[in-house]
Design a protein around this motif. Structure first.
Motif, PDB file in Angstrom:
ATOM      1  N   THR A 174       0.560  -1.285  -0.033  1.00 11.36           N
ATOM      2  CA  THR A 174       0.042   0.081   0.089  1.00 11.36           C
ATOM      3  C   THR A 174       0.665   1.103  -0.116  1.00 11.36           C
ATOM      4  O   THR A 174       0.334   2.394  -0.535  1.00 11.36           O
ATOM      5  CB  THR A 174      -0.889  -0.002   1.133  1.00 11.36           C
ATOM      6  OG1 THR A 174      -0.037  -0.004   2.452  1.00 11.36           O
ATOM      7  CG2 THR A 174      -1.955  -1.053   0.976  1.00 11.36           C
ATOM      8  N   VAL A 175       2.062   1.297   0.383  1.00  5.19           N
ATOM      9  CA  VAL A 175       2.805   2.308   0.406  1.00  5.19           C
ATOM     10  C   VAL A 175       4.108   2.424  -0.770  1.00  5.19           C
ATOM     11  O   VAL A 175       4.165   3.216  -1.314  1.00  5.19           O
ATOM     12  CB  VAL A 175       3.383   2.712   2.005  1.00  5.19           C
ATOM     13  CG1 VAL A 175       4.215   3.828   1.722  1.00  5.19           C
ATOM     14  CG2 VAL A 175       2.211   2.872   2.861  1.00  5.19           C
ATOM     15  N   TYR A 176       4.679   1.277  -0.508  1.00  5.61           N
ATOM     16  CA  TYR A 176       6.242   1.260  -1.131  1.00  5.61           C
ATOM     17  C   TYR A 176       5.870   0.972  -2.755  1.00  5.61           C
ATOM     18  O   TYR A 176       6.337   1.779  -3.596  1.00  5.61           O
ATOM     19  CB  TYR A 176       7.068   0.022  -0.728  1.00  5.61           C
ATOM     20  CG  TYR A 176       8.105  -0.187  -1.871  1.00  5.61           C
ATOM     21  CD1 TYR A 176       9.412   0.575  -1.496  1.00  5.61           C
ATOM     22  CD2 TYR A 176       8.277  -1.118  -2.895  1.00  5.61           C
ATOM     23  CE1 TYR A 176      10.361   0.538  -2.295  1.00  5.61           C
ATOM     24  CE2 TYR A 176       9.289  -1.334  -3.540  1.00  5.61           C
ATOM     25  CZ  TYR A 176      10.399  -0.486  -3.328  1.00  5.61           C
ATOM     26  OH  TYR A 176      11.443  -0.755  -3.994  1.00  5.61           O
ATOM     27  N   LEU A 177       5.001   0.175  -3.218  1.00  9.31           N
ATOM     28  CA  LEU A 177       4.471  -0.140  -4.544  1.00  9.31           C
ATOM     29  C   LEU A 177       3.910   1.128  -5.219  1.00  9.31           C
ATOM     30  O   LEU A 177       4.498   1.444  -6.107  1.00  9.31           O
ATOM     31  CB  LEU A 177       3.786  -1.276  -4.750  1.00  9.31           C
ATOM     32  CG  LEU A 177       4.315  -2.628  -4.497  1.00  9.31           C
ATOM     33  CD1 LEU A 177       3.525  -3.909  -4.801  1.00  9.31           C
ATOM     34  CD2 LEU A 177       5.771  -2.997  -5.246  1.00  9.31           C
ATOM     35  N   PRO A 178       3.008   1.643  -4.608  1.00 10.69           N
ATOM     36  CA  PRO A 178       2.391   2.935  -5.264  1.00 10.69           C
ATOM     37  C   PRO A 178       3.216   4.205  -5.048  1.00 10.69           C
ATOM     38  O   PRO A 178       3.388   4.966  -6.244  1.00 10.69           O
ATOM     39  CB  PRO A 178       1.293   3.251  -4.432  1.00 10.69           C
ATOM     40  CG  PRO A 178       0.954   2.113  -3.792  1.00 10.69           C
ATOM     41  CD  PRO A 178       1.984   1.342  -3.356  1.00 10.69           C
ATOM     42  N   LYS A 179       4.033   4.375  -4.036  1.00 11.10           N
ATOM     43  CA  LYS A 179       4.743   5.657  -3.901  1.00 11.10           C
ATOM     44  C   LYS A 179       6.485   5.700  -4.464  1.00 11.10           C
ATOM     45  O   LYS A 179       6.657   6.697  -5.045  1.00 11.10           O
ATOM     46  CB  LYS A 179       4.914   6.053  -2.594  1.00 11.10           C
ATOM     47  CG  LYS A 179       3.612   6.462  -2.037  1.00 11.10           C
ATOM     48  CD  LYS A 179       2.876   7.400  -2.541  1.00 11.10           C
ATOM     49  CE  LYS A 179       1.443   7.620  -1.909  1.00 11.10           C
ATOM     50  NZ  LYS A 179       0.818   8.826  -2.688  1.00 11.10           N
ATOM     51  N   VAL A 180       6.853   4.303  -4.370  1.00  8.07           N
ATOM     52  CA  VAL A 180       8.348   4.098  -4.779  1.00  8.07           C
ATOM     53  C   VAL A 180       8.292   3.658  -6.294  1.00  8.07           C
ATOM     54  O   VAL A 180       9.082   4.106  -7.230  1.00  8.07           O
ATOM     55  CB  VAL A 180       9.189   3.453  -3.962  1.00  8.07           C
ATOM     56  CG1 VAL A 180      10.386   3.265  -4.265  1.00  8.07           C
ATOM     57  CG2 VAL A 180       8.984   4.080  -2.637  1.00  8.07           C
ATOM     58  N   VAL A 181       7.782   2.397  -6.532  1.00  8.35           N
ATOM     59  CA  VAL A 181       7.669   1.838  -7.833  1.00  8.35           C
ATOM     60  C   VAL A 181       6.669   2.589  -8.816  1.00  8.35           C
ATOM     61  O   VAL A 181       7.077   2.467 -10.024  1.00  8.35           O
ATOM     62  CB  VAL A 181       7.342   0.394  -7.615  1.00  8.35           C
ATOM     63  CG1 VAL A 181       7.431  -0.532  -8.985  1.00  8.35           C
ATOM     64  CG2 VAL A 181       8.380  -0.296  -6.544  1.00  8.35           C
TER      65      VAL A 181
END
Length: 163
Positions: free
Chosen positions: A89-96
């Motif tokens: 919910t955080v890493y994939l949408p915001k970083v990737v």
């Protein structure tokens, strides 16, 4: 007899009051939202009441009868579940830069959601078994109430862009 037709995820279907409701419930009446919030408040209040009445956290953290090894394994499992949920919910949408929905997860990391599910169930069962000597037959009810209270408390987290 009414006829039904398949509606795509991007197409909106008109409600009986004439408003459009996208699949997934993006527009809901004020009464539905208030009912959801009232239910969430009731679960949180019940969880707090049960925790205070049973001395839940004190007993689990310092109780002498609880199986510490199983409780530590359960905490490790729940920590891993939390990390994986934050990854989705955080890493994939915001970083990737992936969309924050299950269709992107099924392509990019298809085994994460089943892993979260299995690990959460195993951790829950370990926690119940670890606390069984303290609460006996009431253990599943007490833990179920605490888990529902924790889950429903997420209703009160702002839904905007947090990051």
């Amino acid at each position: 007899m009414s006829s039904y037709r398949r509606v795509s995820q991007h197409e909106s279907a008109p409600n009986s009051d004439g408003s459009n409701n996208l699949e997934g419930g993006l527009t809901r009446s004020r009464m539905e939202r208030l009912t959801d919030k009232a239910t969430a408040v009731a679960w949180v209040v019940l969880a707090v009441f049960v925790a205070r009445w049973t001395g839940f956290y004190t007993t689990i953290l310092t109780g002498e009868n609880a199986n510490r090894f199983l409780l530590r394994l359960a905490v490790l499992g729940f920590g891993t579940v939390t990390s994986l949920v934050l990854y989705l919910t955080v890493y994939l949408p915001k970083v990737v830069g992936l969309k924050a929905d299950s269709s992107a997860w099924n392509v990019y990391c298809p085994k994460v959601v089943p892993t979260i599910t299995a690990l959460a169930v195993v951790s829950y069962l370990l926690a119940i078994r670890g606390a069984w000597p303290v609460y006996g037959c009431l253990t599943p009810l007490i833990f179920g109430t605490q888990m529902m209270g924790a889950l429903m408390s997420l209703h009160f987290v702002p839904a905007g862009n947090l990051f």
